[in-house]
Design an enzyme around this catalytic site. Structure first.
Site, short mmCIF file in Angstrom:
data_model
loop_
_atom_site.label_atom_id
_atom_site.label_comp_id
_atom_site.label_asym_id
_atom_site.label_seq_id
_atom_site.Cartn_x
_atom_site.Cartn_y
_atom_site.Cartn_z
N ASP A 67 0.81 -1.21 0.00
CA ASP A 67 0.00 0.00 0.00
C ASP A 67 0.85 1.27 0.00
O ASP A 67 2.08 1.21 0.18
CB ASP A 67 -0.96 0.00 1.20
CG ASP A 67 -0.26 -0.33 2.52
OD1 ASP A 67 0.99 -0.31 2.57
OD2 ASP A 67 -0.96 -0.63 3.50
N ASN A 137 -7.68 -1.93 14.06
CA ASN A 137 -9.07 -2.29 13.72
C ASN A 137 -9.14 -3.57 12.89
O ASN A 137 -10.17 -3.87 12.30
CB ASN A 137 -9.74 -1.13 12.98
CG ASN A 137 -9.02 -0.77 11.68
OD1 ASN A 137 -8.01 -1.38 11.33
ND2 ASN A 137 -9.54 0.21 10.97
N HIS A 139 -7.34 -4.18 10.14
CA HIS A 139 -7.10 -4.02 8.70
C HIS A 139 -5.81 -4.72 8.29
O HIS A 139 -4.90 -4.92 9.09
CB HIS A 139 -7.13 -2.55 8.26
CG HIS A 139 -5.93 -1.72 8.58
ND1 HIS A 139 -6.00 -0.34 8.68
CD2 HIS A 139 -4.62 -2.03 8.80
CE1 HIS A 139 -4.79 0.13 8.93
NE2 HIS A 139 -3.95 -0.87 9.01
C1 GLP Z 1 -0.60 0.69 8.58
C2 GLP Z 1 -0.32 -0.09 7.29
C3 GLP Z 1 -0.44 -1.57 7.49
C4 GLP Z 1 0.22 -1.92 8.80
C5 GLP Z 1 -0.62 -1.38 9.93
C6 GLP Z 1 0.02 -1.52 11.29
O1 GLP Z 1 -1.55 1.66 8.45
N1 GLP Z 1 -1.13 0.29 6.16
O2 GLP Z 1 0.12 -2.26 6.40
O3 GLP Z 1 0.30 -3.31 8.95
O4 GLP Z 1 -1.07 -0.08 9.69
O5 GLP Z 1 1.04 -0.62 11.50
P1 GLP Z 1 2.07 -0.73 12.71
O6 GLP Z 1 2.95 -1.88 12.39
O7 GLP Z 1 2.83 0.57 12.69
O8 GLP Z 1 1.28 -0.93 13.93
#
Ligand code: GLP
Length: 242
Positions: A67, A137, A139
């Site tokens: 992404d 959440n 995702h």
């Molecule tokens: C982000 C990314 C994801 C990532 C998630 C967790 O927004 N788009 O790909 O896995 O959120 O992020 P973090 O590892 O900083 O908690």
């Protein structure tokens, strides 16, 4: 589903790097799906160490990032282009022609860019190992909880929880982009293997909702339970509600 609960962030990063390394050692031209966020930083650091020691060769490896924010230039310190350079691309011998990140160009050309991105994954023969983190959440990539999820790479409006969670990387909440491009569930679920990493107490509810035996598009990571070769490497805190 192979669930591995490890002691802490260091152990999660080490096991994650071991799994990625094995994939590259087994197949020189492995196709990797890459994730960003704070979770995989330690794993990338270990992959760089292995490369420096001469244990890993990225010369023929092909990568597709999950992404990217819309509206951040590739050299913006919070863009995922920049993140990948800082954490991996600048330190290993990946060939730039083998690197793909969903575009962050203007909305007008975005649809076509997304289609091309999916075609490129298909031409590469699909993804051998897809790395994933998880949002608070539930995702994956930027596939946010919703009544329906899209299969193809597409433009998304970020959920309020995501904007809040990611605001820690920006000066203020207002600076967090509201839109992003993300690989859809199609390419993710079509990957031969999937590796999801998660650490910390704040991920425990998302981990519980994702791997409890129920599947819902309102918890996108729960769909991974339907994949045949998924490995979940989480630390004790992230596993605390399982
Ligand atoms: C982000 C990314 C994801 C990532 C998630 C967790 O927004 N788009 O790909 O896995 O959120 O992020 P973090 O590892 O900083 O908690």
């Amino acid at each position: 589903m192979d669930l591995q609960v490890v002691g802490d962030y260091r152990e999660m990063s080490e096991l994650g790097a071991k799994i990625v390394s094995e994939t590259i050692q087994e197949k020189k031209n492995a196709v990797l799906g890459l994730a960003t966020g704070s979770t995989p930083e330690g794993m990338y650091a270990r992959l760089v160490e292995k490369y420096r020691r001469g244990d890993l060769d990225f010369k023929s490896v092909v990568t597709f990032n999950l992404d990217e924010y819309v509206g951040l230039a590739p050299d913006h310190p919070q863009s995922y282009h920049y993140y990948m350079k800082r954490n991996l691309f600048d330190h290993v011998n990946l060939d730039p022609v083998n690197i793909s990140i969903p575009t962050s160009s203007s909305d007008e050309t975005l649809e076509e860019a997304c289609r091309q991105f999916d075609k490129k994954i298909e031409h590469a023969g699909g993804i051998d190992l897809q790395l994933l983190g998880i949002g608070v959440n539930g995702h994956i990539g930027f596939n946010e909880p919703a009544p329906y999820l899209k299969t193809a790479t597409h433009l998304v409006e970020l959920a309020q929880e995501t904007i809040e969670a990611n605001s820690r990387f920006f000066q203020s909440k207002e600076e967090v982009p509201r839109k992003a491009v993300t690989m859809g569930l199609g390419s993710i679920m079509a990957a031969d293997k999937i590796l999801l990493l998660a650490n910390g107490k704040n991920k425990a509810p998302a981990v519980r909702d994702s791997f409890s035996g129920l599947v819902s598009t309102e918890t996108p990571a729960s769909l991974l339970q339907l994949h045949r070769k998924v490995t979940i490497v989480i630390d004790r805190e992230a596993a605390s509600l399982l």
